[in-house]
Structure formats: C-alpha cells, structure tokens
Scaffold this motif. Structure first.
Motif, PDB file in Angstrom:
ATOM      1  N   ILE A  55       0.840  -1.200   0.000  1.00  0.00           N
ATOM      2  CA  ILE A  55       0.000   0.000   0.000  1.00  0.00           C
ATOM      3  C   ILE A  55       0.875   1.249   0.000  1.00  0.00           C
ATOM      4  O   ILE A  55       2.041   1.202   0.415  1.00  0.00           O
ATOM      5  CB  ILE A  55      -0.906   0.029   1.257  1.00  0.00           C
ATOM      6  CG1 ILE A  55      -0.042  -0.182   2.513  1.00  0.00           C
ATOM      7  CG2 ILE A  55      -1.994  -1.031   1.187  1.00  0.00           C
ATOM      8  CD1 ILE A  55      -0.768  -0.116   3.818  1.00  0.00           C
ATOM      9  N   HIS A  74      -1.870   5.455   2.915  1.00  0.00           N
ATOM     10  CA  HIS A  74      -3.153   4.752   2.810  1.00  0.00           C
ATOM     11  C   HIS A  74      -3.703   4.467   4.204  1.00  0.00           C
ATOM     12  O   HIS A  74      -2.952   4.298   5.180  1.00  0.00           O
ATOM     13  CB  HIS A  74      -2.964   3.445   2.034  1.00  0.00           C
ATOM     14  CG  HIS A  74      -4.235   2.821   1.581  1.00  0.00           C
ATOM     15  ND1 HIS A  74      -5.010   2.022   2.407  1.00  0.00           N
ATOM     16  CD2 HIS A  74      -4.883   2.865   0.379  1.00  0.00           C
ATOM     17  CE1 HIS A  74      -6.064   1.593   1.735  1.00  0.00           C
ATOM     18  NE2 HIS A  74      -6.018   2.092   0.504  1.00  0.00           N
ATOM     19  N   VAL A 134       0.651   0.465  -7.876  1.00  0.00           N
ATOM     20  CA  VAL A 134       0.342   0.788  -6.477  1.00  0.00           C
ATOM     21  C   VAL A 134       0.933   2.152  -6.127  1.00  0.00           C
ATOM     22  O   VAL A 134       0.277   2.988  -5.482  1.00  0.00           O
ATOM     23  CB  VAL A 134       0.900  -0.298  -5.532  1.00  0.00           C
ATOM     24  CG1 VAL A 134       0.711   0.115  -4.069  1.00  0.00           C
ATOM     25  CG2 VAL A 134       0.222  -1.638  -5.787  1.00  0.00           C
ATOM     26  N   LEU A 187      -4.142  -1.728  -4.899  1.00  0.00           N
ATOM     27  CA  LEU A 187      -3.279  -2.389  -3.930  1.00  0.00           C
ATOM     28  C   LEU A 187      -2.820  -3.734  -4.498  1.00  0.00           C
ATOM     29  O   LEU A 187      -3.342  -4.205  -5.505  1.00  0.00           O
ATOM     30  CB  LEU A 187      -4.034  -2.602  -2.611  1.00  0.00           C
ATOM     31  CG  LEU A 187      -4.753  -1.383  -2.024  1.00  0.00           C
ATOM     32  CD1 LEU A 187      -5.407  -1.741  -0.695  1.00  0.00           C
ATOM     33  CD2 LEU A 187      -3.808  -0.201  -1.867  1.00  0.00           C
ATOM     34  N   LEU A 188      -1.863  -4.350  -3.829  1.00  0.00           N
ATOM     35  CA  LEU A 188      -1.304  -5.602  -4.322  1.00  0.00           C
ATOM     36  C   LEU A 188      -1.061  -6.543  -3.150  1.00  0.00           C
ATOM     37  O   LEU A 188      -0.440  -6.151  -2.150  1.00  0.00           O
ATOM     38  CB  LEU A 188       0.009  -5.350  -5.067  1.00  0.00           C
ATOM     39  CG  LEU A 188       0.776  -6.587  -5.553  1.00  0.00           C
ATOM     40  CD1 LEU A 188      -0.031  -7.342  -6.613  1.00  0.00           C
ATOM     41  CD2 LEU A 188       2.145  -6.184  -6.098  1.00  0.00           C
ATOM     42  N   LEU A 210       6.169   3.264  -0.433  1.00  0.00           N
ATOM     43  CA  LEU A 210       5.241   2.156  -0.214  1.00  0.00           C
ATOM     44  C   LEU A 210       5.587   1.419   1.084  1.00  0.00           C
ATOM     45  O   LEU A 210       6.731   1.435   1.542  1.00  0.00           O
ATOM     46  CB  LEU A 210       5.283   1.160  -1.378  1.00  0.00           C
ATOM     47  CG  LEU A 210       4.922   1.681  -2.763  1.00  0.00           C
ATOM     48  CD1 LEU A 210       5.045   0.560  -3.789  1.00  0.00           C
ATOM     49  CD2 LEU A 210       3.524   2.284  -2.772  1.00  0.00           C
ATOM     50  N   TYR A 230       3.848  -2.190   3.647  1.00  0.00           N
ATOM     51  CA  TYR A 230       2.981  -3.373   3.545  1.00  0.00           C
ATOM     52  C   TYR A 230       2.527  -3.800   4.936  1.00  0.00           C
ATOM     53  O   TYR A 230       3.156  -3.470   5.955  1.00  0.00           O
ATOM     54  CB  TYR A 230       3.690  -4.521   2.819  1.00  0.00           C
ATOM     55  CG  TYR A 230       5.007  -4.959   3.432  1.00  0.00           C
ATOM     56  CD1 TYR A 230       5.037  -5.869   4.501  1.00  0.00           C
ATOM     57  CD2 TYR A 230       6.220  -4.488   2.941  1.00  0.00           C
ATOM     58  CE1 TYR A 230       6.229  -6.278   5.054  1.00  0.00           C
ATOM     59  CE2 TYR A 230       7.421  -4.892   3.496  1.00  0.00           C
ATOM     60  CZ  TYR A 230       7.420  -5.790   4.546  1.00  0.00           C
ATOM     61  OH  TYR A 230       8.603  -6.196   5.098  1.00  0.00           O
TER      62      TYR A 230
END
Length: 260
Positions: A83, A87, A137, A143-144, A159, A161
């Motif tokens: 993310i 976010h 992203v 998102l991934l 980024l 996670y």
C-alpha cells in the motif's frame, strides 16, 4: 579428459523473492572445484526450466507436479498487502481480505498465490508482472497482495505493507527432475537439509580418522593380597581378619593368667 567432455558444474535456478546466498556459500566451501551457476527465472517458467534441463535444481514455489519433479518444502511465507504510505490501511498492524473488499486489488499474471477468488475489486486490466503492479500501487491505481519476500524485493520508500491474516500463503521448495537425481543434486540436497560434511549421506563427507588401538594394561605380578573379610581362606581357615590382634601374637589364644 578429452575435448568433448565438459567439466562438472551445477546450475541452480531460483524464483524472485528467494535468496540462495547461504546455500551457495556452503557449496563453495565444500565443493570449491565445482562452480555453481545461478539462474533467476520467473515463478511461471521455473518448472519448465527444470523439465527442459536448463537447471539441475531450483528454488520454486509450490505446488509442483510430482509426476516428474521431486520437491522438498522448505518454508512458508507471510502474505502481505502492498500500500502507499499514506493509505488508511497503513494505520493498522494487520488486515483481513474482508478489509480490502472495497479496494481495487491488482492481480498480476505472474501472481504466485493460489486464490479461489482474489479479494477486492478487480482492476480494468491485469498487470503483466508483479513489478508492473508495484508501479501501479505507487501511482495510486490499486493495492497488491503478495508474499512478503516479493514486497521486500520491490521495496520503495513511498510504499509499505501489512500482513493479510486470512490470505493464501506461498510455500518455497527445492525441486529437481526425478530422472536426473545426480550426485551433485544429492550434494545440494544435503546442504539445504543442513547435513554436515561428515554426514553418512552425500558424497562430500570427510574420511573418518582411525583411532589408534588402546594399549593393553600390563598384567601385574606378585602374590594377590588375601581378602580381609570374615570368610575362611587358605591362610585363615577360621575366618576373621588376617591382620587383627591374633595375627600379631602368632595366633595364640586362651584364658588370661590369674595374678597371685
């Protein structure tokens, strides 16, 4: 060796996210005369490379078709969602797939997770690779969800996670063709499984040192001392201690003389 004979070597394939450094170092220490060549391949082509003889063995992601390939599961990875730093998901420690229901979740063509149904809303187009999805992203497209090693591999400062607690997990294994289990493959299996150089299996075991025979204790001569127990012996037929008062007085016994 004739010119047509190739010198021995070992080719090791590995998929993105796997770091084979430790095992390669041990190989170079134990088999310095046999070069090991690393070959990075995508998760989708890794099994084909092994079947076609492009590598002797490889670190791959399960599942593996066991009809022609052998595999040793090594470890299971945590699944995370990648993310942007700003976010809303970045404010929590972990999420579930339900938390991602209203989000656009990218599903690249080289996805390594075995989804029954990917979470979130699908994007208009599937990215070709995980690297492409990471770029989307960062651009705020979606998102991934990936294994944690891939999130680390494609790390960017903008980024972050978070773990997804109920997502499928990715398992990494060592695999090789069943009909090509060579001595060198056996050596590498031993390294991955943590066998020592002196293990009874594998070809790299060191010769055992022969221990010199123990010297025999010389036999002691002389007369054996008689036991001091109360049992009768040849020298003490009545039993009792052979070193007591009677022995000193020559064995004389009797009543004491009466004084006059």
């Amino acid at each position: 060796m004739t010119g047509s004979e190739a010198s021995p070597s070992f080719r090791l394939a590995y998929v993105p996210g796997v770091t084979p450094t430790k095992w390669v170092r041990i190989w170079n220490e134990r088999l310095p005369d046999i070069p090991l060549t690393l070959l990075q391949v995508s998760a989708t082509e890794a099994l084909g490379v092994l079947r076609e003889g492009g590598a002797d063995a490889g670190f791959v992601r399960l599942p593996v078709d066991d009809t022609d390939l052998s595999a040793i599961p090594l470890y299971t990875e945590t699944t995370v969602v990648v993310i942007p730093n700003d976010h809303v998901v970045a404010a929590v420690d972990e999420v579930t797939t339900e938390d991602l229901a209203d989000e656009v979740v990218l599903h690249p063509l080289d996805d390594t997770l075995d989804w029954e149904r990917p979470p979130g809303e699908p994007a208009f187009e599937r990215p070709a690779t995980t690297a492409d999805a990471i770029e989307l992203v960062a651009a705020g497209i979606g998102l991934l969800v990936v294994p944690q090693s891939l999130a680390r591999l494609h790390h960017r400062k903008d980024l972050t996670y978070r773990p997804v607690t109920d997502a499928p997990e990715s398992r990494v294994a060592l695999s090789w063709p069943q009909d090509a289990t060579t001595d060198l493959v056996e050596d590498f299996i031993g390294i991955v499984r943590g066998r020592t150089v002196n293990s009874s299996r594998g070809r790299t075991q060191a010769p055992e040192e022969k221990q010199p025979p123990k010297a025999k204790r010389p036999a002691t001569g002389g007369t054996r001392r008689q036991p001091t127990t109360g049992k009768p012996t040849a020298r003490n037929p009545r039993g009792g201690s052979s070193g007591g008062r009677n022995a000193k007085t020559g064995g004389k016994t009797g009543k004491p003389r009466r004084r006059s």
